[in-house]
Design a protein around this motif. Structure first.
Motif, mmCIF file in Angstrom:
data_model
loop_
_atom_site.group_PDB
_atom_site.id
_atom_site.type_symbol
_atom_site.label_atom_id
_atom_site.label_comp_id
_atom_site.label_asym_id
_atom_site.label_seq_id
_atom_site.Cartn_x
_atom_site.Cartn_y
_atom_site.Cartn_z
ATOM 1 N N UNK A 25 0.806 -1.216 0.000
ATOM 2 C CA UNK A 25 0.000 0.000 0.000
ATOM 3 C C UNK A 25 0.838 1.264 0.000
ATOM 4 N N UNK A 26 2.136 1.131 0.362
ATOM 5 C CA UNK A 26 2.997 2.318 0.445
ATOM 6 C C UNK A 26 3.829 2.516 -0.806
ATOM 7 N N UNK A 27 3.609 1.687 -1.834
ATOM 8 C CA UNK A 27 4.467 1.746 -3.011
ATOM 9 C C UNK A 27 4.230 3.013 -3.815
ATOM 10 N N UNK A 28 2.977 3.381 -3.986
ATOM 11 C CA UNK A 28 2.670 4.495 -4.886
ATOM 12 C C UNK A 28 2.274 5.774 -4.176
ATOM 13 N N UNK A 29 1.593 5.690 -3.047
ATOM 14 C CA UNK A 29 1.086 6.914 -2.422
ATOM 15 C C UNK A 29 2.215 7.698 -1.762
ATOM 16 N N UNK A 52 9.295 0.964 -1.247
ATOM 17 C CA UNK A 52 10.247 0.191 -2.049
ATOM 18 C C UNK A 52 11.481 0.999 -2.408
ATOM 19 N N UNK A 53 11.710 2.099 -1.715
ATOM 20 C CA UNK A 53 12.873 2.953 -1.974
ATOM 21 C C UNK A 53 14.034 2.509 -1.103
ATOM 22 N N UNK A 54 15.181 2.242 -1.728
ATOM 23 C CA UNK A 54 16.348 1.822 -0.950
ATOM 24 C C UNK A 54 17.117 3.035 -0.432
ATOM 25 N N UNK A 55 18.093 2.767 0.407
ATOM 26 C CA UNK A 55 18.834 3.848 1.063
ATOM 27 C C UNK A 55 19.605 4.704 0.062
ATOM 28 N N UNK A 56 20.079 4.084 -1.001
ATOM 29 C CA UNK A 56 20.827 4.843 -2.003
ATOM 30 C C UNK A 56 19.930 5.874 -2.690
ATOM 31 N N UNK A 95 14.760 1.125 3.934
ATOM 32 C CA UNK A 95 14.510 1.636 5.288
ATOM 33 C C UNK A 95 13.098 1.372 5.800
ATOM 34 N N UNK A 96 12.092 1.515 4.926
ATOM 35 C CA UNK A 96 10.713 1.326 5.369
ATOM 36 C C UNK A 96 10.489 -0.101 5.856
#
Length: 471
Positions: A25-29, A52-56, A95-96
Motif C-alpha cells: 500500500x505504500x508503493x505508490x502513495x 520500495x525505496x532503498x537507502x541509495x 529503510x521502510x
C-alpha cells in the motif's frame, strides 16, 4: 568507496518479512518522512514509493534537500538509532521495510526485556559513514558538509563517547566557541555567551559538571565552573590569536581544525556496540562480576572503553589482533567476541585473550572482517591513508618489534591519559609455553582470523583444549 557487497547488518529473514506484513500500500502513495541529523534538526521529505525505496535512492533526496555535493556521496550514511540499538544501513537496504522489522532485530541483537522492545521505536538518522576514511574529511571545502561532521564529532566529545584528556577537550571547547560564537569576542561578551549556552555546550558533561558526592558538589560546583570558564576563555584567546595570524578565521579552516584535532583520537569515526567484560577477581573471596563497555570499531582498529569511567581499556589496530565470534552452546550462555593480542607478564611474552559478552558480537565480528578487507584493498591500491604509515610501509622484523615496544612503554608511563590502554585492569586469559600451563579454551582459528604482519616468533601458539577456567 564501493561498499554495496559488504556491511555488518545481516539481511532480515523471509519469515520476519512475512510476519511484519505487506508494504504494497505504500508503493505508490506519497508519504511524509523525517530524517534526523545529529544536531537534533530534521529534514522533512514527502516521497512517493517510500516502501520500495532503498537507502541509495533516499540519499539522493536528502543530499538535494541539504545541498550536499555529489563529491560527498560516501561521507554519510543512513542509520536506525534508538536507546537500544544503532545500526548503519547499506545502500541496498529498504529503510521502510527494515523499520517494520525493528523488533525482530532488537530480539536478535539486544538483551532488552520484551516490554522495552515493544515500546522502542527507531529514528532514521543521516550520519557519518563508518567506512569513510578520515583523510577525505580534510579534503572537503563545503561548509554545510563540514558542519554536519563537526556537529557529530562535537556530540560524541560532549557525551563522552570519544574519551579525551582535559587539555584536549579544552582546546576542542575553545574551537567550538570560535566556530559557533565567532573569533572577535572580548572576555565579557564571551563569558556572557558561554553562560547563556551553558558550559556543557562546549565541554564534556562529566568535566563541566564535575564529580564527587552531594556535599562536595554543593561546595565546589560554583568554583569549578568559574575555573572551567576561565580556562576556556584563556584557550579561546589562544585559538583566536592563531586565527588572526593565518587563514583560520575562515569557517572552513576552523571546522578543519576541529576535525583534525578529533582525528588524533584513534577511535574517531567508530561504530559503537554495547557489551560487557569480566572484572578481575577482588577481595579475599575473589568476587568478580562484569563491567559495561562500549566497543568502538572503525577502519583503524578496535577500542574497548569503560562506560562509567570514560576511558580506554584496550585499543588495538587490526595488525595487532586476531578475533573470533562464538555462539551460545547452551541456554544461558552468551554470544562472545574474542580478541587475541600480544602481551607481557613478568617479562614473558604471552598471548592474551579478552572475552566481550554481547548479543551484538555477530555484528562486531562482521564489521571487523569487512574493515580488514577494506584496508587490505586500500593499501594495495594506494599507500599513506590519513598521513600515517600503513602496515605495508612500516619496517618489519626486529625493527618493528623494538619500535612498537618503545611506543607502548612510552604510553604506559602516562597511565593518567584516558586514551591509553589499561591492559593491567583487564581480566584476560593468557597463554604461555605452547599451552603447557594452560587449561582454558582458545577459539578455533576460523575464517575470520587473518594473518598478522610477519614478526620474529617469541612464543608458540597454543592448541585448543577442552576445558575452560575463569581466572
Amino acid at each position: 568507496m564501493e561498499r554495496d557487497d559488504g556491511d555488518f547488518l545481516p539481511e532480515p529473514s523471509e519469515d520476519s518479512q512475512s510476519q511484519r506484513g505487506s508494504v504494497a500500500s505504500s508503493v505508490t502513495r506519497a508519504q511524509d518522512l523525517l530524517v534526523y541529523l545529529v544536531s537534533d534538526s530534521a529534514v522533512h521529505l514527502t516521497l512517493e514509493g517510500l516502501g520500495c525505496m532503498n537507502a541509495q535512492e533516499l540519499g539522493r533526496n536528502v543530499r538535494e534537500a541539504l545541498n550536499i555535493p555529489n563529491s560527498a556521496v560516501d561521507v554519510f550514511a543512513f542509520w536506525f538509532c534508538s536507546p537500544l540499538l544503532d545500526l548503519q544501513l547499506k545502500p541496498k537496504h529498504l529503510p521502510y521495510k527494515l523499520c517494520r522489522q525493528w523488533q525482530d532485530l532488537l530480539y536478535r541483537f539486544t538483551e532488552a526485556p520484551a516490554e522495552d522492545i515493544s515500546q522502542d521505536e527507531p529514528i532514521l538518522m543521516y550520519k557519518r559513514n563508518v567506512f569513510c576514511p578520515r583523510s577525505k574529511e580534510l579534503q572537503i571545502e563545503d561548509v554545510g558538509v563540514l558542519r554536519l561532521l563537526y556537529d557529530e564529532a562535537k556530540t560524541n566529545i560532549l557525551e563522552g563517547r570519544y574519551p579525551c584528556d582535559p587539555e584536549h577537550w579544552l582546546t576542542l571547547g575553545a574551537l567550538s566557541c570560535a566556530v559557533e560564537l565567532g573569533t572577535g569576542l572580548d572576555d565579557q561578551a564571551l563569558t556572557a555567551a558561554i553562560r547563556e549556552k551553558k558550559l556543557s555546550s562546549f565541554l564534556p558533561a562529566h568535566a563541566a559538571l564535575g564529580g564527587g558526592g552531594f556535599l562536595s558538589t554543593l561546595r565546589g560546583r560554583g568554583g569549578r565552573n568559574a575555573e572551567m570558564e576561565h580556562n576556556l576563555i584563556k584557550e579561546y584567546r589562544t585559538v583566536c590569536s592563531s586565527a588572526a595570524t593565518g587563514p583560520s578565521q575562515d569557517p572552513v579552516a576552523l571546522l578543519h581544525q576541529y576535525l583534525k584535532s578529533c582525528h588524533t583520537l584513534p577511535y574517531y569515526g567508530c561504530a559503537f556496540f554495547m557489551g560487557e567484560i569480566d572484572k578481575p577477581a577482588q577481595g579475599l573471596l575473589h568476587r568478580s562480576g562484569r563491567k559495561a563497555v562500549n566497543v568502538g570499531i572503525s577502519l583503524e582498529g578496535v577500542y574497548v572503553m569503560d562506560v562509567k569511567e570514560k576511558h580506554v581499556l584496550l585499543g588495538l589496530k587490526f595488525s595487532e589482533l586476531s578475533w573470533d565470534h562464538s555462539y551460545p552452546e547452551t541456554e544461558g550462555d552468551s554470544h562472545i567476541l574474542w580478541l587475541e593480542f600480544d602481551g607481557e607478564e613478568a617479562g614473558v611474552h604471552v598471548n592474551k585473550l579478552l572475552k566481550i559478552y554481547s548479543k551484538q558480537a555477530e555484528l562486531m565480528s562482521g564489521l571487523i572482517e569487512f574493515c580488514v578487507e577494506l584496508r587490505s584493498v586500500g593499501e594495495s591500491a594506494a599507500a599513506g591513508t590519513d598521513g600515517e604509515a600503513t602496515p605495508s610501509q612500516e619496517p618489519t622484523g626486529q625493527e618493528t618489534n623494538e619500535k612498537t615496544r618503545e611506543r607502548r612503554q612510552g604510553k604506559l608511563r602516562r597511565q593518567s591519559s584516558v586514551v591509553c590502554s589499561r591492559v593491567h585492569s583487564l581480566n584476560t586469559i593468557s597463554y604461555v609455553d605452547d599451552g603447557k600451563e594452560i587449561k582454558r579454551l582458545k577459539p578455533k582459528r576460523a575464517a575470520s582470523f587473518f594473518t598478522r604482519q610477519a614478526q620474529p616468533p617469541t612464543y608458540s601458539a597454543v592448541q585448543v583444549t577442552e576445558s575452560l577456567e575463569q581466572g
